[in-house]
Structures are given as structure tokens and as C-alpha cells.
Design a protein around this motif. Structure first.
Motif, short mmCIF file in Angstrom:
data_model
loop_
_atom_site.label_atom_id
_atom_site.label_comp_id
_atom_site.label_asym_id
_atom_site.label_seq_id
_atom_site.Cartn_x
_atom_site.Cartn_y
_atom_site.Cartn_z
N TYR A 49 0.80 -1.23 -0.04
CA TYR A 49 -0.10 -0.07 0.04
C TYR A 49 0.88 1.23 0.16
CZ TYR A 49 -4.45 2.43 1.26
OH TYR A 49 -5.30 3.48 1.36
N ASN A 50 0.74 2.19 -1.05
CA ASN A 50 1.17 3.51 -1.13
C ASN A 50 0.27 4.22 -0.21
OD1 ASN A 50 1.98 6.14 -1.78
ND2 ASN A 50 2.90 5.34 -3.80
N ILE A 51 0.73 4.91 0.85
CA ILE A 51 -0.08 5.60 1.72
C ILE A 51 -0.09 7.21 1.68
CG2 ILE A 51 -0.02 3.75 3.45
CD1 ILE A 51 1.61 5.43 5.31
N MET A 57 -7.87 11.74 -0.49
CA MET A 57 -8.15 12.15 -1.49
C MET A 57 -8.96 13.28 -1.30
SD MET A 57 -6.79 10.40 -3.95
CE MET A 57 -7.39 11.14 -5.34
N ASP A 58 -9.28 13.64 -0.10
CA ASP A 58 -9.85 15.11 0.39
C ASP A 58 -8.48 16.01 0.81
OD1 ASP A 58 -8.62 13.71 2.78
OD2 ASP A 58 -10.82 13.70 3.86
N ASN A 59 -7.38 15.55 0.51
CA ASN A 59 -6.28 16.38 1.13
C ASN A 59 -5.86 16.67 2.50
OD1 ASN A 59 -5.13 16.71 -1.47
ND2 ASN A 59 -6.91 18.25 -2.09
N GLU A 60 -6.53 15.64 3.22
CA GLU A 60 -6.40 15.81 4.74
C GLU A 60 -5.29 14.84 5.12
OE1 GLU A 60 -7.42 17.95 6.73
OE2 GLU A 60 -8.77 18.90 5.16
N VAL A 61 -4.27 14.96 6.16
CA VAL A 61 -3.46 14.08 6.39
C VAL A 61 -4.36 13.31 7.71
CG1 VAL A 61 -1.52 13.32 7.81
CG2 VAL A 61 -1.41 15.32 6.03
N ASP A 62 -4.54 11.82 7.50
CA ASP A 62 -5.27 11.01 8.75
C ASP A 62 -4.50 9.77 8.48
OD1 ASP A 62 -7.08 9.86 10.20
OD2 ASP A 62 -8.88 10.65 9.14
N ILE A 63 -3.54 9.50 9.58
CA ILE A 63 -3.04 8.17 9.35
C ILE A 63 -3.75 7.15 10.00
CG2 ILE A 63 -1.62 8.30 11.68
CD1 ILE A 63 -0.14 7.35 8.36
N LYS A 64 -4.77 7.59 10.99
CA LYS A 64 -5.83 6.40 11.56
C LYS A 64 -6.41 5.87 10.49
CE LYS A 64 -9.37 5.85 14.88
NZ LYS A 64 -10.15 5.38 13.95
N ARG A 65 -7.18 6.65 9.41
CA ARG A 65 -7.73 6.16 8.25
C ARG A 65 -6.96 5.16 7.56
NH1 ARG A 65 -9.96 11.06 4.71
NH2 ARG A 65 -7.88 11.45 4.71
N ALA A 93 4.75 14.12 13.33
CA ALA A 93 4.35 12.57 13.78
C ALA A 93 5.60 11.58 13.12
CB ALA A 93 3.05 12.12 13.06
N ASN A 94 5.52 10.56 13.97
CA ASN A 94 6.39 9.57 13.78
C ASN A 94 5.26 8.33 12.96
OD1 ASN A 94 7.72 6.80 13.41
ND2 ASN A 94 9.21 7.30 14.99
N GLN A 95 5.06 8.36 11.69
CA GLN A 95 4.24 7.55 11.21
C GLN A 95 4.28 5.88 11.22
OE1 GLN A 95 3.68 9.27 7.12
NE2 GLN A 95 1.76 10.47 8.01
N MET A 96 5.35 5.43 11.17
CA MET A 96 5.37 4.12 11.38
C MET A 96 4.99 3.87 12.65
SD MET A 96 5.98 2.70 8.67
CE MET A 96 5.96 1.05 9.47
N MET A 97 5.60 4.56 13.88
CA MET A 97 5.11 4.26 15.22
C MET A 97 3.73 4.48 15.42
SD MET A 97 7.68 3.06 16.74
CE MET A 97 6.94 3.02 18.48
N GLN A 98 3.02 5.52 14.71
CA GLN A 98 1.47 5.72 14.94
C GLN A 98 0.92 4.30 14.35
OE1 GLN A 98 1.13 9.25 12.68
NE2 GLN A 98 0.22 10.31 14.40
N LEU A 99 1.36 3.90 12.92
CA LEU A 99 0.71 2.81 12.65
C LEU A 99 0.74 1.39 13.43
CD1 LEU A 99 1.55 3.49 8.65
CD2 LEU A 99 -0.78 3.55 9.92
N SER A 100 2.10 1.45 13.94
CA SER A 100 2.32 0.17 14.94
C SER A 100 1.46 0.23 16.10
CB SER A 100 3.78 0.23 15.36
OG SER A 100 4.13 -0.67 16.29
N GLU A 101 1.19 1.41 16.64
CA GLU A 101 0.22 1.52 17.73
C GLU A 101 -1.11 1.36 17.42
OE1 GLU A 101 1.12 5.43 19.19
OE2 GLU A 101 3.26 4.66 19.98
N LEU A 102 -1.53 1.70 16.18
CA LEU A 102 -2.91 1.50 15.85
C LEU A 102 -3.07 -0.02 15.36
CD1 LEU A 102 -3.29 4.95 14.22
CD2 LEU A 102 -4.47 4.11 16.06
N THR A 103 -2.35 -0.87 14.91
CA THR A 103 -2.29 -2.02 14.15
C THR A 103 -2.01 -3.03 15.18
OG1 THR A 103 -0.50 -2.00 13.08
CG2 THR A 103 -2.39 -0.94 11.92
N GLY A 104 -1.09 -2.83 15.97
CA GLY A 104 -0.55 -3.71 16.86
C GLY A 104 0.63 -4.50 16.19
#
Length: 267
Positions: A49-51, A57-65, A93-104
Motif C-alpha cells: 500500500y502506497n499511503i 483524496m480529500d487532501n487531509e492527513v489522517d494516518i488513523k484512516r 508525527a512518527n508515522q510508522m510508530m503511529q501505525l504500529s500502535e494502531l495496528t499492533g
């Protein structure tokens, strides 16, 4: 007449065997989340996935999405492209750490280039921590590129993002092959190759890899897909046969400008 019809049927079936021999079912383009089949417990679910640094596509940064997309697919491994690490444009934001926390899942970041007062590159999330990780720099006239190779006991998984420049993509295809040659176990490679079907980089990769998704998967842009740029590949070695139980692109038109790819595979 019956003999002629039967002969035509047999010839058609024979022609289909090379394509479907690797697949338990035909690859499916643009499926909904509800159309993703339940994973076989003995299979590995691999996603690419290229994130776009979480910009939808609404031009908003939303890593939770983005994390919600990953959690709905529930992969064992995710190859990620276009990830920021502590940049101004994503509010530090550290996006990889955010994604790690949100996905486990266990996070791996590959720094390709400095960007927006921080770092930018690719990443990977895995349910099990790899035994080892290698990070290989790839060329890019417009910006440096990156390859991540995560090694497990019985297989390896890779994430990559090729250049926008054709000559750099050709060189990167050669580097990818060289870095993985001699590996005598299944290797999966997912990424945004910025290359259309039939292009020189894709044809070079085909010489050493089996395509596990499909050139018919149109992955960009996500809201009105027109072109295939994203692929998942399996390294050819010792006449190994990949058993792909499910191969899909997913209709997710908002979270990024690319569609995610996913395969279920018995290694």
C-alpha cells in the motif's frame, strides 16, 4: 460438431492452465472489503500500500484512516510506500510508530531522503518481528529510493518504491534481483514500481519473479483508477510453486491516492 466443440473446450482449458495454475481463483480487481474472503489459517496474508504520507483524496492527513484500512484487511505483513518520520508536514508525527500502535504490528522504517525537516521513505509492518532486516538504497534522479528486505526463518518479505525516472527504474530492477539472488526460500516483494505493464523494468523483473497480483489491477489514482503501478511479486527459485489462494486490489478510494493490493498465499 460435438467433437469440434469438445476440441475447442480442451484447447481453451489448456491455454488457461499456465495462468490459473498458480491461482486458486482468478485475481479480482477493485473488490470491496466485504468481498475479501476469510484467510486460510495456513496462508500468509501480504499487503502492499502506497499511503501518500496519510494524505487522502480529500487532501487531509489522517494516518488513523490508513490504519483502519490495514486493520480491515488484517494482513500478516504490509509493505508501505511514502511514509514520513517526524516531518513538519505531518505535524512531527512518527508515522510508522503511529501505525504500529494502531495496528499492533512491528514497525520497520526505511529512510530514503530528508524531507520537510524530517525523514521520508518506505516502511513495513509485520505481525512477527523479523529475524533480520536489510535496507538497500536505490537510485532516483528526482529523489533517492529504498528497498527493505525482512528475513524470517522460512521466507522473506520486501517493500520498495521505484523512481519516477525510467533509467533509474531499470537500474533498480537489476539491484532488486541482485540483492535477492541465491535466496533459497520464498520471497515476496510488494511496492509502487511507478512502471506500467510491458515497460522495461516490469519485463526485467518478470525474468526472475512470478507476478502474484495482476497487470489488470488498475491502482492509480484511487478515486478513478486508470493505470497499474503497484505489484506483488514472488521470487523464482528451485522451481518453487507459489499457491495463491486470493489475489485482489481493494476499492479504497479515500485513504490514499493508490489502491491497496493483497494476496493470501501458501508458501
Amino acid at each position: 460438431m460435438l467433437k469440434s466443440a469438445f476440441k475447442t473446450f480442451v484447447i481453451t482449458l489448456i491455454c488457461l492452465i499456465p495462468f490459473y495454475g498458480m491461482y486458486a481463483q482468478e485475481p479480482r480487481n477493485g473488490v470491496s472489503y466485504n468481498e475479501i474472503k476469510t484467510k486460510d489459517p495456513s496462508a500468509l496474508r501480504f499487503m502492499s500500500y502506497n499511503i501518500r504520507i496519510g494524505i487522502g483524496m480529500d487532501n487531509e492527513v489522517d494516518i488513523k484512516r490508513v490504519a483502519d484500512v490495514i486493520n480491515r484487511v488484517n494482513p500478516d505483513v504490509v509493505a508501505l510506500q511514502e511514509v514520513d518520520s517526524v516531518t513538519e508536514r505531518v505535524n512531527w508525527a512518527n508515522q510508522m510508530m503511529q501505525l504500529s500502535e494502531l495496528t499492533g504490528m512491528y514497525p520497520i522504517f526505511g529512510h530514503a531522503v530528508d524531507r520537510s525537516k524530517g525523514k521520508y521513505g518506505i516502511g513495513m509492518l509485520t505481525k512477527i518481528k523479523p529475524e533480520s532486516v536489510r535496507k538497500v538504497h536505490l537510485p532516483g534522479d528526482e529523489e533517492p529510493r529504498m528497498l527493505i528486505i525482512s528475513d524470517f526463518k522460512d521466507y522473506a518479505v520486501c517493500s520498495t518504491h521505484f523512481s519516477l525516472v525510467e533509467k533509474d527504474r531499470v537500474t533498480s530492477a537489476g539491484i532488486l534481483i541482485k540483492e535477492l539472488e541465491g535466496m533459497n526460500k520464498p520471497v515476496l516483494v510488494g511496492g509502487d514500481f511507478n512502471a506500467k505493464p510491458g515497460s522495461e523494468p516490469v519485463e526485467i523483473i518478470k525474468g526472475k519473479f512470478n507476478l502474484l497480483t495482476s497487470e489488470k489491477f488498475i491502482t492509480y489514482p484511487s478515486d478513478t483508477p486508470r493505470v497499474c503501478l503497484d505489484y506483488i511479486w514472488g521470487l523464482k527459485f528451485n522451481n518453487h510453486k507459489y499457491n495463491v489462494l486470493q489475489s485482489v486490489s481493494i476499492n479504497e478510494p479515500m485513504a490514499s491516492d493508490h489502491l491497496p493490493l493483497m494476496i493470501d498465499i501458501k508458501l
